[in-house]
Design a protein around this motif. Sequence first.
Motif, short mmCIF file in Angstrom:
data_model
loop_
_atom_site.label_atom_id
_atom_site.label_comp_id
_atom_site.label_asym_id
_atom_site.label_seq_id
_atom_site.Cartn_x
_atom_site.Cartn_y
_atom_site.Cartn_z
N THR A 163 -6.94 2.23 22.14
CA THR A 163 -7.52 2.60 20.86
C THR A 163 -7.49 1.43 19.89
OG1 THR A 163 -5.45 3.41 19.86
CG2 THR A 163 -6.73 4.97 21.19
N MET A 164 -8.42 1.45 18.95
CA MET A 164 -8.48 0.50 17.84
C MET A 164 -8.72 1.31 16.58
SD MET A 164 -10.97 -2.40 19.57
CE MET A 164 -11.81 -1.30 20.73
N LEU A 165 -7.98 0.99 15.52
CA LEU A 165 -8.13 1.67 14.24
C LEU A 165 -8.16 0.63 13.13
CD1 LEU A 165 -5.52 4.55 14.73
CD2 LEU A 165 -8.02 4.80 14.77
N PHE A 166 -8.87 0.96 12.05
CA PHE A 166 -8.90 0.03 10.92
C PHE A 166 -9.06 0.80 9.61
CE2 PHE A 166 -10.85 -2.75 7.81
CZ PHE A 166 -9.92 -3.78 7.81
N GLY A 167 -8.32 0.37 8.61
CA GLY A 167 -8.41 0.93 7.27
C GLY A 167 -7.33 0.31 6.41
N SER A 168 -7.38 0.55 5.14
CA SER A 168 -6.42 -0.03 4.21
C SER A 168 -5.01 0.45 4.49
CB SER A 168 -6.80 0.32 2.77
OG SER A 168 -8.02 -0.29 2.42
N TYR A 169 -4.06 -0.39 4.18
CA TYR A 169 -2.62 -0.12 4.16
C TYR A 169 -1.97 0.02 5.53
CZ TYR A 169 -3.13 0.40 -0.87
OH TYR A 169 -3.40 0.14 -2.19
N PHE A 170 -2.54 0.82 6.45
CA PHE A 170 -1.76 1.14 7.65
C PHE A 170 -1.68 -0.02 8.65
CE2 PHE A 170 -5.98 3.02 8.74
CZ PHE A 170 -6.25 2.41 9.95
N GLY A 171 -2.38 -1.14 8.40
CA GLY A 171 -2.15 -2.33 9.21
C GLY A 171 -0.76 -2.88 9.00
N ASP A 172 -0.15 -2.53 7.89
CA ASP A 172 1.27 -2.79 7.60
C ASP A 172 2.04 -1.64 8.25
OD1 ASP A 172 3.76 -3.18 6.48
OD2 ASP A 172 3.12 -2.87 4.40
N TRP A 173 2.42 -1.83 9.50
CA TRP A 173 2.79 -0.70 10.37
C TRP A 173 4.26 -0.31 10.32
CZ3 TRP A 173 6.47 -2.71 13.42
CH2 TRP A 173 6.40 -4.08 13.74
N ASP A 174 5.10 -1.06 9.61
CA ASP A 174 6.54 -0.79 9.63
C ASP A 174 6.93 0.19 8.52
OD1 ASP A 174 9.21 -0.98 10.35
OD2 ASP A 174 9.56 -2.71 9.05
N ILE A 175 6.45 1.40 8.65
CA ILE A 175 6.70 2.43 7.64
C ILE A 175 6.66 3.79 8.33
CG2 ILE A 175 4.27 2.77 6.98
CD1 ILE A 175 5.27 2.86 4.03
N ASP A 176 7.38 4.75 7.82
CA ASP A 176 7.45 6.07 8.47
C ASP A 176 6.07 6.68 8.63
OD1 ASP A 176 10.15 5.75 8.47
OD2 ASP A 176 10.61 7.40 7.09
N ASN A 177 5.86 7.32 9.79
CA ASN A 177 4.62 8.05 10.10
C ASN A 177 3.38 7.17 10.01
OD1 ASN A 177 5.73 10.57 10.75
ND2 ASN A 177 5.87 11.14 8.58
N ASN A 178 3.54 5.89 10.30
CA ASN A 178 2.42 4.96 10.21
C ASN A 178 1.27 5.37 11.13
OD1 ASN A 178 1.36 2.24 11.75
ND2 ASN A 178 1.28 2.11 9.52
N PHE A 179 0.06 5.26 10.61
CA PHE A 179 -1.14 5.70 11.32
C PHE A 179 -1.45 4.80 12.52
CE2 PHE A 179 -5.88 6.43 11.41
CZ PHE A 179 -5.83 7.79 11.67
N LEU A 180 -1.13 3.51 12.44
CA LEU A 180 -1.44 2.60 13.54
C LEU A 180 -0.53 2.84 14.74
CD1 LEU A 180 -3.44 0.18 14.01
CD2 LEU A 180 -1.49 -1.32 13.60
N ARG A 181 0.71 3.22 14.48
CA ARG A 181 1.65 3.50 15.58
C ARG A 181 1.49 4.91 16.13
NH1 ARG A 181 7.26 3.28 14.21
NH2 ARG A 181 6.83 3.37 11.98
N ALA A 182 0.83 5.78 15.37
CA ALA A 182 0.76 7.20 15.75
C ALA A 182 0.15 7.45 17.13
CB ALA A 182 0.01 7.98 14.67
N PRO A 183 -0.91 6.73 17.55
CA PRO A 183 -1.44 7.03 18.89
C PRO A 183 -0.41 6.89 20.00
CG PRO A 183 -3.00 5.68 17.65
CD PRO A 183 -1.74 5.74 16.83
#
Length: 713
Positions: free
Chosen positions: A405-425
């Motif tokens: 998968t590939m995802l893109f959008g503001s903020y969640f490229g900074d992945w070291d945070i709870d419930n991060n969208f980029l790590r979710a898959p």
Amino acid sequence: MKKIFALIFVLLFVAKIAFSQELRNVDSRDFAVLLSAEVSINPPSIKLIWEKNELASQYRIHKKRIADYAFGNEPIAILDSLTTEYTDPNVLPGVAYEYEVWALQRGTAQSNPMSFWGFGYLLTGIDVPEYDQPGYVLLLIDETMKDALSSEILRLKNDLRAEGWGILERYVPRTEQFDGQAVKSAKQIVIDEYNKYRNDLKSIYILGRVAVPYSGDIYPDAHPDHRGAWPADIYYGYPNELLWTDVSVNMTVASREANKNIPGDGKFDQSSIGTSLASIAVGRVDLYGMKAFHGELQNPEAVLLKRYLDKNHNYRNGQFDYEIAGIIDDNFAAHNIVEAFASSGWRNIGSLAGRKNVKKADFFTTLGTESKLFAYGCGGGSYTSAGGIGNTNDFATKDVNAVFTMLFGSYFGDWDIDNNFLRAPLATNPMALTCSWAGRPHWYYHHMAFGYPIGYSALLSHNNTNTYKPNIVYTAQYPNGVIFSIGMRNIHTALMGDPTLKLSPYSVPSPDLVKVSVPLGESDDIHTVKIEWSAPEIATEHHFNIYRSTDEFGKYEKLNSNPLKGTEFIDTLSNEDFYRFDGDIYYLVRTAMLETNNSGRYYNVSRGRVGSAFVTSVNSKTTFNSGIKINPNPATDLATIQFTNGISGPTEIEVVDLSGNQLIILLHSDLYAGTHTVNWDLKTATGLSINPGVYFVRMKNGNKIYVEKLIKM
């Protein structure tokens, strides 16, 4: 605030851009040329094929060999708008080529006419040899997961070995919050292993909550409140520690505390590492803080990591059922079209799955009922969501039937945070195994078509300057053209997931019943090992490769220089190798089979089968009870060893245990022929007294070996 990073590309050959077709709105797909290839053997040729785009007025084709740094400045062909294919006769079988296709186009964006080049990339060739020697992967594992995931980690190591990887397994302290010293300690492990194995260390696979590096003064999502240090796993991919400093950046305005970066805080200054290239691919499977997935789970993080490793194993062993196709969920269609974020999806999926096998579709709706190999989604984001796609809770409650998968959008490229969208898959069921923030910068996956692991693409995408281009746009400010790409070469480029994964690792049937026999028969200076296996039933042209290692999970060196057509191999070892290989010796056998895909025709390799045998020169062509006398024998605390060397020259006396492990070298010297004596205090080289049992005293003199049994009471 928008930035144009890195490259202004002056097109000297463009004097005037003229179009006659009717304009329409520009879409992100227009910035990608979706390519396929058909190859012919006699005479050798490669035909590139693409779909007609009504906005295009011209196509240009550039070419290079895979090892070349850049495409040639001059195109090999310039084609008109009606052309949808090109045949290149200047190719050689067995050589991998990359093609770059430019499409000059004109449409409208936000009611304004615009002119631009879109790009497509393809790795292709005719009967290209297999990519089967990936090197070492360093497993950096959260030490608190050692027991909880012991069986899964062992299974992973077996899977990696089956695909040709040498495995380095290192456990590091769990680091939940930023800790600059923990980051440097983990990096020292990388440096130590790199110094041992140099360019053979190809990948770092982070599993669990391993220290997260932070670096830079960046905001690649163009939000000033997000400016500062971002997670920078690529730091581990640079074995040169001198490139990184913590003395100059002083950024304290970020709304997220972790992004603040001041001198001496353990976060690095570098936003980019200039002209230096990362040399090791990095991928992270870190499900810390993914609370949306916890539910009633006990030890939820370990359960989520186990889930990931289970689906990783299932994918590698062909237990996923999916279509070699992909979807694009583009919710930036009318926003900042010059960057065309979703062109990363179109360009890559089109080349890997086929130009007709990628479509626009809603992310969760489609992947809940259809299984695809690829999926791309983008939209205005937060740390836990992307507009038009969904949020982390959707990943926690819905099936996601896509592997890469590939995802893109503001903020969640900074992945070291709870419930991060980029790590979710990575935490979801049942299939997702990797994710990348593809758009700033764009990513390039086309090498995976010929068996390269996704870590290769991650490293290439981070190191890319202008070898691979996402676009060239003509504006009033840049009438000669500019590449619009924020984030190119920045330190935030990161792969979420296993960096060793590749496409179709199971599509070639494996050999079976690997049997290793030793010794087969020897002369004074030659020793042989026989390896036999059962061939799978394959109608397609195929052969076998065989690899050897003295470490069960070490690097396996390829032994055959030519393809093996039969089902046995004789490994001939010199005395020097035979002595060096004292102990278990392992052989890996893999099938290599011609496969044709959207990109061309190449040899793909199967998962390997392993056979082993115990090899020791104690059991080789030796002479017992000749030339050596031990007194007393049995011995309790001291033994006198009398030996007679038949010829003058180098003579060595050593003691080994029943497994052939060397305990001590008692003598290594040039001696005249004759009788000599040496005493042994029944201790190892480290000063430890040996346990009661049976041992062998071994003398090497010229090409002769003499052995006598010694019993310790």
